[in-house]
Each structure stands twice: as C-alpha cells, then as structure tokens.
Design a protein around this motif. Sequence first.
Motif, mmCIF file in Angstrom:
data_model
loop_
_atom_site.group_PDB
_atom_site.id
_atom_site.type_symbol
_atom_site.label_atom_id
_atom_site.label_comp_id
_atom_site.label_asym_id
_atom_site.label_seq_id
_atom_site.Cartn_x
_atom_site.Cartn_y
_atom_site.Cartn_z
ATOM 1 N N LYS A 136 46.719 31.321 46.222
ATOM 2 C CA LYS A 136 45.555 32.054 46.724
ATOM 3 C C LYS A 136 44.362 31.111 46.884
ATOM 4 O O LYS A 136 43.583 31.216 47.845
ATOM 5 C CB LYS A 136 45.194 33.193 45.769
ATOM 6 C CG LYS A 136 46.201 34.331 45.716
ATOM 7 C CD LYS A 136 46.134 35.179 46.957
ATOM 8 C CE LYS A 136 47.034 36.388 46.885
ATOM 9 N NZ LYS A 136 46.959 37.219 48.111
ATOM 10 N N GLY A 137 44.186 30.196 45.941
ATOM 11 C CA GLY A 137 43.104 29.237 46.024
ATOM 12 C C GLY A 137 43.264 28.311 47.212
ATOM 13 O O GLY A 137 42.299 28.021 47.929
ATOM 14 N N TYR A 138 44.483 27.863 47.431
ATOM 15 C CA TYR A 138 44.750 26.974 48.565
ATOM 16 C C TYR A 138 44.509 27.690 49.897
ATOM 17 O O TYR A 138 43.928 27.127 50.831
ATOM 18 C CB TYR A 138 46.188 26.470 48.497
ATOM 19 C CG TYR A 138 46.579 25.616 49.692
ATOM 20 C CD1 TYR A 138 46.124 24.305 49.819
ATOM 21 C CD2 TYR A 138 47.396 26.142 50.701
ATOM 22 C CE1 TYR A 138 46.465 23.532 50.921
ATOM 23 C CE2 TYR A 138 47.737 25.374 51.808
ATOM 24 C CZ TYR A 138 47.271 24.070 51.903
ATOM 25 O OH TYR A 138 47.612 23.310 53.010
ATOM 26 N N ASP A 139 44.936 28.936 49.986
ATOM 27 C CA ASP A 139 44.797 29.695 51.234
ATOM 28 C C ASP A 139 43.389 30.246 51.442
ATOM 29 O O ASP A 139 43.066 30.732 52.530
ATOM 30 C CB ASP A 139 45.796 30.852 51.262
ATOM 31 C CG ASP A 139 47.241 30.382 51.411
ATOM 32 O OD1 ASP A 139 47.446 29.264 51.933
ATOM 33 O OD2 ASP A 139 48.155 31.132 51.013
ATOM 34 N N GLY A 140 42.556 30.200 50.392
ATOM 35 C CA GLY A 140 41.206 30.761 50.514
ATOM 36 C C GLY A 140 41.206 32.259 50.627
ATOM 37 O O GLY A 140 40.361 32.849 51.324
ATOM 38 N N ASP A 141 42.130 32.927 49.941
ATOM 39 C CA ASP A 141 42.247 34.378 50.041
ATOM 40 C C ASP A 141 41.111 35.085 49.290
ATOM 41 O O ASP A 141 40.619 34.589 48.270
ATOM 42 C CB ASP A 141 43.595 34.837 49.484
ATOM 43 C CG ASP A 141 44.755 34.469 50.394
ATOM 44 O OD1 ASP A 141 44.502 34.238 51.596
ATOM 45 O OD2 ASP A 141 45.903 34.400 49.913
ATOM 46 N N PRO A 142 40.706 36.255 49.769
ATOM 47 C CA PRO A 142 39.555 36.952 49.169
ATOM 48 C C PRO A 142 39.792 37.484 47.760
ATOM 49 O O PRO A 142 38.830 37.814 47.055
ATOM 50 C CB PRO A 142 39.295 38.101 50.143
ATOM 51 C CG PRO A 142 40.599 38.321 50.846
ATOM 52 C CD PRO A 142 41.213 36.960 50.960
ATOM 53 N N ASP A 143 41.038 37.584 47.338
ATOM 54 C CA ASP A 143 41.322 38.091 45.995
ATOM 55 C C ASP A 143 41.469 36.974 44.971
ATOM 56 O O ASP A 143 41.870 37.226 43.826
ATOM 57 C CB ASP A 143 42.579 38.964 46.003
ATOM 58 C CG ASP A 143 43.816 38.226 46.481
ATOM 59 O OD1 ASP A 143 43.690 37.407 47.411
ATOM 60 O OD2 ASP A 143 44.915 38.469 45.943
ATOM 61 N N TYR A 144 41.147 35.750 45.345
ATOM 62 C CA TYR A 144 41.353 34.603 44.453
ATOM 63 C C TYR A 144 40.646 34.777 43.108
ATOM 64 O O TYR A 144 41.224 34.549 42.051
ATOM 65 C CB TYR A 144 40.877 33.323 45.150
ATOM 66 C CG TYR A 144 40.894 32.099 44.265
ATOM 67 C CD1 TYR A 144 42.090 31.598 43.758
ATOM 68 C CD2 TYR A 144 39.709 31.445 43.927
ATOM 69 C CE1 TYR A 144 42.113 30.475 42.939
ATOM 70 C CE2 TYR A 144 39.721 30.321 43.109
ATOM 71 C CZ TYR A 144 40.927 29.843 42.624
ATOM 72 O OH TYR A 144 40.941 28.738 41.815
ATOM 73 N N ASP A 145 39.361 35.180 43.147
ATOM 74 C CA ASP A 145 38.619 35.362 41.898
ATOM 75 C C ASP A 145 39.286 36.378 40.977
ATOM 76 O O ASP A 145 39.223 36.260 39.748
ATOM 77 C CB ASP A 145 37.192 35.834 42.189
ATOM 78 C CG ASP A 145 36.316 34.729 42.769
ATOM 79 O OD1 ASP A 145 36.687 33.555 42.633
ATOM 80 O OD2 ASP A 145 35.279 35.055 43.361
ATOM 81 N N TYR A 146 39.924 37.369 41.566
ATOM 82 C CA TYR A 146 40.486 38.460 40.768
ATOM 83 C C TYR A 146 41.837 38.086 40.161
ATOM 84 O O TYR A 146 42.200 38.609 39.097
ATOM 85 C CB TYR A 146 40.586 39.726 41.629
ATOM 86 C CG TYR A 146 39.217 40.203 42.061
ATOM 87 C CD1 TYR A 146 38.485 41.068 41.257
ATOM 88 C CD2 TYR A 146 38.638 39.734 43.237
ATOM 89 C CE1 TYR A 146 37.214 41.478 41.625
ATOM 90 C CE2 TYR A 146 37.371 40.143 43.618
ATOM 91 C CZ TYR A 146 36.656 41.013 42.808
ATOM 92 O OH TYR A 146 35.388 41.406 43.169
ATOM 93 N N VAL A 147 42.558 37.182 40.811
ATOM 94 C CA VAL A 147 43.763 36.645 40.180
ATOM 95 C C VAL A 147 43.353 35.858 38.934
ATOM 96 O O VAL A 147 43.994 35.949 37.883
ATOM 97 C CB VAL A 147 44.552 35.734 41.137
ATOM 98 C CG1 VAL A 147 45.843 35.267 40.476
ATOM 99 C CG2 VAL A 147 44.876 36.432 42.438
ATOM 100 N N ASN A 148 42.257 35.119 39.048
ATOM 101 C CA ASN A 148 41.772 34.367 37.896
ATOM 102 C C ASN A 148 41.262 35.288 36.797
ATOM 103 O O ASN A 148 41.399 34.987 35.608
ATOM 104 C CB ASN A 148 40.670 33.397 38.333
ATOM 105 C CG ASN A 148 41.216 32.259 39.163
ATOM 106 O OD1 ASN A 148 42.361 31.848 38.984
ATOM 107 N ND2 ASN A 148 40.419 31.754 40.085
#
Length: 448
Positions: free
Chosen positions: A244-256
């Motif tokens: 998600k971080g590599y792709d710049g996806d909008p849910d990245y913060d929420y996976v973290n």
Amino acid sequence: MKKKKWLAPVLGLVLIVSPATGAYAAETTPTVKTPASDLRATFDYLLSEHYALAVDTMIKTYDGNKAAPEAAKALDQNAKDMEPAIASVYGEEGGKQFEAIFAPHNAATDDYAQAVKDGDKAAQDAATKEVDKFVNDMAAFLSTATGGKLPEAGAKQALAEHEADVQQVFDQYVAKDYEGAYKTYLAGFEQIFGAGKAISGAIVSQNPDKFDNTKPDTAAADLRSALTMLGSEHFALATLSMEKGYDGDPDYDYVNWAQDQNTAAFKAAFTSIYGADAGNQFEKLWTTNHINAQADLAAATVAKNTDNEQKDKTRLTNTFANDFGNFLATATDGNLPAKDAIAAVTQHETTVTDTFDKYVSGDYAGSYASYREGYKLMSGIGENLGGAIVTQSPDKFSDTMPTSMPNTGMGGSEQTNNNLAIWISLSGIILAGAGFIIFRQQKKQHRQ
C-alpha cells in the motif's frame, strides 16, 4: 542442510492421523505439541490464510491491481491445501466433498468484488446467493462429518459471521471507510481462529483415540494459537502495508493503524507473562528496526534510493533479527535458544522483503509464493515460542488457575497475577491490548 525444528512446516505428519499410542494420554506435563493441538494449528493456519487472502483478493480485484489474478490463484491453492487435513480424518471421499463445497465460494467472493467494481447489481446478488449456499452446505457437511459434535446451527452461525466479516471489510473499503474496514479486518482474524478451535475440538471429541486422547483446547494449546494468530496477523498486515505504501493507496495510514493494534496486543502478551519492563522492551525492539524499517523500505523503494533500500533491509534481516532473537532467548531463559530464534526471525524478515521485492518487480506469482511461505512460517514461530514459554513455566499451563507469573528478571515487581489472558482465551489476549492502542498516522507515500 538439516532444518531446525523451528522452521518445520505446519503440515506434514499433522495430517497423517495414526492409531493411539498412549504417549499423550496422561498429559502429565503441559506441552504445546500434541496430536490434537497440531490439528488445531493446521486449521488455524489454513483458515486464517484463507481469510487474509480472501480480503486481499477482493480489494485487489476492485482496485484493478495487476496482482489480483495471482492473489486469486493463491486463494484457490489454499482451498486445495485444506483437503488433506479433512481427508486425514474422514478419508479421501470426505476430503473431496469438503473441497467441492469450499472451493466455489472463493470464486463467489471474487465475483462479488468484480460485480461491485462493474456496478452490476444482478451479479452481486448472484454472488451473494452462492456464498449463502456455501454457508448452508458447509455447515451441514461439518455437522454430519463430526456426528453432530459440531452442531449445524453453530457451524452455520460461525460460517455466516466469517463471510460477513469478509464482505464487511470489502464494503467498508469500497465506501472509503478505511478505519472501519481495518477494525473489521482485525475482528475477522480473531473470529476465524475461534472457528479453527471449534472445528478441531469437534473432530477430536468425535475421534479421541485417533488423537491419543489429547485435547486441542488446553492452556498450552491456547497459548500456541494466540501467538500464531498475532504473528500471522502481523505478517499479513506487514506485507499489505508495504504494498500500500509503495502504491500510494489512500488506506495506507489505516493499515499502519491496524499494525499498531497488533503491536499493542503483542506487547500485552509479553507484559502478561513477563511484566511491564519486558513489554516495553518488546515494543521498542519491535517498532524501531522492524515496523518502522518496513515503512522506510517502502519509502526508499518509491524514491528509488537503492542505498537506503539496502540499509533498511539490513535493519530488518540483521539488526532486528539479532536484537529480537536475543530478547526472546533471554525472556525464555534460553528455552528458545538465541541461535534458533535469530534464524527464525531472519527467515521471517526475508519472506517479508522477498514478497515486497517481487511485488514491486511485477513478479506477482513469485510474490504470492513467498507470501504463502512466510505466512506458514508464523505457525512454526507460534509453536516454538509457545513451547519455550510452556517449558519455562509448566505449572502456569497446567489447565489450572496460575498463582504467579514466571520470574525471569525481566519483569521485576511489575509482574501481575490478574492478567491471565494469554492462556485463558484468544479473545482475552486481544482485548488486553486495547489500553495500549495508539493511532500512528504516517506520512502517505506516493510513487514518484
């Protein structure tokens, strides 16, 4: 090269049910490894991997991610891998019947994701009906196979809850309710491990002699399952977060955010066994050159900074592996040797970075092969770390209420008698982490 027992696959002899030998009948010494607990571990591994891959496949399908077809193939292979577990108890015909019911519902979940993407309401309804059919058919199969030890109504409820979790995660994701999606994701992980406990318990209750009259729900088996759940959940979230971080996806913060909850639950586990000092040591080690290093690696890859990429990989496979391996060896009084712990953590980090590297290169088949290898490894870690803890303090896992925590010099006066979560129940250990949950917003990374 001879493989260390830590690295042994979960499947294998677990699936070959032999006549009772009486070796475990008395169960005078608590142990995480018995025929019954091995069966439970097999279901823990396969069912939870199914859950993680089902969610992953649906999300990638909806996003139009190029990795989606390989995610679906991995999900299908997971279903095929379940057949030997069923066949080992109910024969080849039983295994085939199980797969015939189980496999089609994977396609239905994928069809549902595609239908939502296409805005095809009729296709959505058709996929939902197929999933409902699976719930009814599988509940009937499990009840019949276990001779009613797993009641059909109970099986149907558990299966329906699982399917509802998968669909709710996806629906919330589509609605951009990412916090809700990952809350549901974590709840679904816990639920599926409960299903593994219920299914294995019914099978063992029906065939006690085949499992040497051992039980899958002892305090030691609960510990093994809890540690496996936390490790498996971590692996699934770590690989997803880096992608998600590599792709710049909008849910990245929420996976973290979900990773932070997993870290908090792990910390609570170590605190409940070894005291607050050990819990704090764990959190610092786990976060600095592990969770943070994975995020930094994804950022360096986006920036095409090869020097930082290599430094971050070294932090994971060398610095963290050595520091955390030594921490585990110290905590367990050497019952988990440092050499073995370091080797296992190194292999874990290697599978995480390999999964990510192959994803970035577009080798999606290779990425999911590495993913499945790394996911299976977490079951071995749960077994061996749990085994070391039980060996260290057998009286605390004798299926009676413990009177004190093990004294290893790591917890001091902070050790407590009232947090019995780690060996009482899986849900307890997760709830124990609630007070430590911290929402960590990380800067979103976008491909340059």
